[in-house]
Design a protein around this motif. Sequence first.
Motif, PDB file in Angstrom:
ATOM      1  N   UNK A 319      -0.960  -4.083   0.543  1.00 41.22           N
ATOM      2  CA  UNK A 319      -0.715  -3.117  -0.530  1.00 41.22           C
ATOM      3  C   UNK A 319      -0.517  -3.775  -1.890  1.00 41.22           C
ATOM      4  N   UNK A 320       0.038  -4.987  -1.897  1.00 39.16           N
ATOM      5  CA  UNK A 320       0.445  -5.590  -3.168  1.00 39.16           C
ATOM      6  C   UNK A 320      -0.414  -6.791  -3.541  1.00 39.16           C
ATOM      7  N   UNK A 338       0.265   3.609  -3.449  1.00 41.33           N
ATOM      8  CA  UNK A 338      -0.541   4.827  -3.345  1.00 41.33           C
ATOM      9  C   UNK A 338      -2.035   4.514  -3.335  1.00 41.33           C
ATOM     10  N   UNK A 339      -2.465   3.608  -4.202  1.00 42.96           N
ATOM     11  CA  UNK A 339      -3.893   3.285  -4.257  1.00 42.96           C
ATOM     12  C   UNK A 339      -4.370   2.697  -2.927  1.00 42.96           C
ATOM     13  N   UNK A 340      -3.478   1.991  -2.235  1.00 46.02           N
ATOM     14  CA  UNK A 340      -3.858   1.414  -0.937  1.00 46.02           C
ATOM     15  C   UNK A 340      -4.187   2.497   0.086  1.00 46.02           C
ATOM     16  N   UNK A 354     -10.180   9.710  -3.794  1.00 46.28           N
ATOM     17  CA  UNK A 354      -8.843  10.272  -4.007  1.00 46.28           C
ATOM     18  C   UNK A 354      -8.522  10.331  -5.487  1.00 46.28           C
ATOM     19  N   UNK A 355      -7.515  11.140  -5.801  1.00 48.17           N
ATOM     20  CA  UNK A 355      -6.990  11.231  -7.169  1.00 48.17           C
ATOM     21  C   UNK A 355      -5.472  11.119  -7.121  1.00 48.17           C
ATOM     22  N   UNK A 410      -5.235   8.378 -11.988  1.00 42.37           N
ATOM     23  CA  UNK A 410      -5.957   7.261 -11.368  1.00 42.37           C
ATOM     24  C   UNK A 410      -6.864   7.824 -10.279  1.00 42.37           C
ATOM     25  N   UNK A 411      -8.092   7.331 -10.198  1.00 44.39           N
ATOM     26  CA  UNK A 411      -9.024   7.819  -9.186  1.00 44.39           C
ATOM     27  C   UNK A 411     -10.090   6.779  -8.893  1.00 44.39           C
TER      28      UNK A 411
END
Length: 678
Positions: A319-320, A338-340, A354-355, A410-411
Amino acid sequence: MSDHHYYVNFIWQIADLLRGPYRPPQYERVMLPLTVLRRFDCVLAPTKPQVLAEHQRIEQAVQGKALDARLNKVAGQRFHNHSKLDFQRLKGDPNNLALHLNDYINGFSEDVRKIFERFEFTAEIERMEEAQILYLVISKFCDVDLHPDKVDNIQMGLIFEDLIRKFNEAANETAGDHFTPREVIQLMVDLLFAPDDDTLATDGKVFKLLDPTCGTGGMLSEAQNHLRQLNPDNRLWVFGQDFNPRSYAIAASDLLMKGNEQSDIRYGDSLIDDQFPPADELTEGQFDYFLANPPFGVDWKRQQKKIQEERDRNESWNRFAAGLPRVNDGALLFLQHMVSKFVPYQPHMQRMGSRLAVVFNGSPLFTGGAGSGESEIRKWLIEADMLDAIVALPEQMFYNTGIGTYIWLVTNRKTAERQGKIQLIDARQRWKPLRRSLGDKRRELGQDDIADVVREYGNFAETATSKIFENVDFGYHRVPIERPLRLVYQMDSERKSRFLDAAPHLLDDVQLIDREYGRDQHEDWSSFDELMTALLMRQGRRWKAPERKLFRNVFTERHAEALPVVRERRRKRPGDERIWGWFAAKKQGWVEQYEPDADKRDFENVVLREDVAEHVRTQVLRHVGDAWADREGVRSAYEVNFNRHFYTYTPPRPLAQIDADLRAVEEEILHLLREVVG
């Protein structure tokens, strides 16, 4: 059915019974759990006899989750209660009310019991019993009929949301920790779903949304309300996680009361105890939408060890991986988390990406220089073309802080016209004053303000408050500019004594150097160092690196007229340019590189659109003849500076007008003084 405001006001009036033993900010500790209990009591009433009968029949043969599953099925709900008690029976035995109320709660299925453990409601029962108000409060709740025939799930959700909001506003000194103003949530939800309204309105669709810092669940509720307005037949399954026990309990209760059979709220710290990992059977660890309001400026020192361990793992799911921000602000960790969980954008496989909408303070926009964790995360996000837009909100919008805040969109599925671009929207002047301040919250967004921002986002055009930029416009190269270290050598008694105090075993060598070269200044340390090394080698002596370093530190000092200290000489190679620190040596075809003086090091920020070498050549070397750029130290970075892009120049007032104002003030002061003296 009665309007939900009737029930909210009725329950709010019951809260007045707590006055004395409880302060108003503490009312929610009692009222929210009891509202949940009363709703569950009413919902389960029609099937209560069947549940009791089935429980008596199978309790010896079936235990644990299997028992819960059987009884839930009989109850026709996601939960049940197999206690013989209910609210009316509780009311019938005032002397044992506290004991019976605890027994009643323990009769629920495991998921409800866990919620009440997080509410820590047992302590509140004891407190009300000691204050002799428990019976009175329970009796009043018996008069609140929350049966589904009177209050359906949608209305019940609205009742609970309004109660949460009112209690949080009453406790406004801490509300910002877990409560986002409703109009801010509405704006975030509208922006999040804006490009997808047509898809969301199409029949037969199911979507998943996650809030990893869900608090009391306000964002999840608003998102579901939005989709319900577009198409009540579609489904938005919402998932949340929170580490605040009471907030978790409230959010989990809200979901159960609304009958969201596929939704789920889980307890735990999202950063180190992710409750929705990739292998999760319910969600598969990916979501179509995300909403979040991570805590502002909260450090992650407690989680640091585990987060760093994950960051250093060489695994496909990390994730990081983009970087770690400074330990005093973990906001960008939640963004990476979240982006992960984004759904990949693979249209041929019906995977539509995703958004995400998240609210931050100003720090994540620009904190951290080139190479820092924050900058590396921004670089990763922008170079992957995932940063869609940022909206600057008015100040004084939140309950526990008056600082400026920003919504990031972010998307991984930008529309064609938005690809490679970022939109900035300045909504800082779109606000209306509150009639009564709530903590630090003195302003709110009106419905027209929200509509204007969403319209501006959708139009994707340049206006006074909307700017469109290329991704590269926010990037720059951080270029170290070096200048040579210039040292003059000088032997004297004081320095000699200081050196021998630290290295007495080198007495003979220092005496030899003193005799051979005397005590005159040498302005070319590099040449002197070569001579000294040769002298010692002829005596069969070779100093260790720390001894050579000590000698130079003691017997030299910086001097502007001294020659540069040479670090390396070699034959010239392709790329050995003057701009990168390779100077022509005395020997034909050779170049030399100087040792940089850390005290004179400077930095140039060069926009990504500009060539670094050309910038240094034209903007640096022509002003500082002995400077060069450290090619290995160049770092690219990104930051977003709203003020720079939306700054409007206001010319100063004419001097004559300023002078006139000053004279008027002087005359007023003199007039006041004359009144005092006279």
